[in-house]
Design a protein around this motif. Structure first.
Motif, PDB file in Angstrom:
ATOM      1  N   ARG A   9       0.982  -1.394   0.021  1.00 34.08           N
ATOM      2  CA  ARG A   9       0.051   0.001  -0.054  1.00 34.08           C
ATOM      3  C   ARG A   9       0.937   1.385   0.012  1.00 34.08           C
ATOM      4  N   CYS A  57      -6.130  -1.265   1.536  1.00 35.79           N
ATOM      5  CA  CYS A  57      -5.667  -1.349  -0.005  1.00 35.79           C
ATOM      6  C   CYS A  57      -6.738  -1.228  -0.974  1.00 35.79           C
ATOM      7  N   TYR A  60      -7.505   2.736  -1.061  1.00 38.49           N
ATOM      8  CA  TYR A  60      -6.541   3.405  -1.965  1.00 38.49           C
ATOM      9  C   TYR A  60      -6.883   3.157  -3.340  1.00 38.49           C
TER      10      TYR A  60
END
Length: 73
Positions: A9, A57, A60
């Motif tokens: 990430r 993740c 994002y």
């Protein structure tokens, strides 16, 4: 510095920021005294870290920019 569990990430975030520039980003996970990539599932903190990291993740990847509702302390 970042732990193994969230290196992906962190790398993604930096690559997103520097996309289109000449800056090359590399990442390497630091040692964690509580759990490792091989035994994370044996501790509560390891399970929590890896499960939450999966969710983070996805956030994002789905957001084009930083979300104002995410605050890092």
């Amino acid at each position: 510095m970042t732990d193994h569990y969230h290196t992906r990430r962190a790398l993604y975030a930096f690559e997103k920021i520097f996309r289109g520039s000449q800056i090359r980003v590399e990442a390497m996970g630091a040692h964690n005294d509580i759990f490792t990539p091989d035994n994370w599932w044996r501790t509560d903190r390891g399970i929590e870290a890896y499960v939450l990291e999966l969710i983070k993740c996805m956030v994002y990847v789905c957001l084009k920019k930083n979300a104002p509702f995410i605050q890092n302390y």
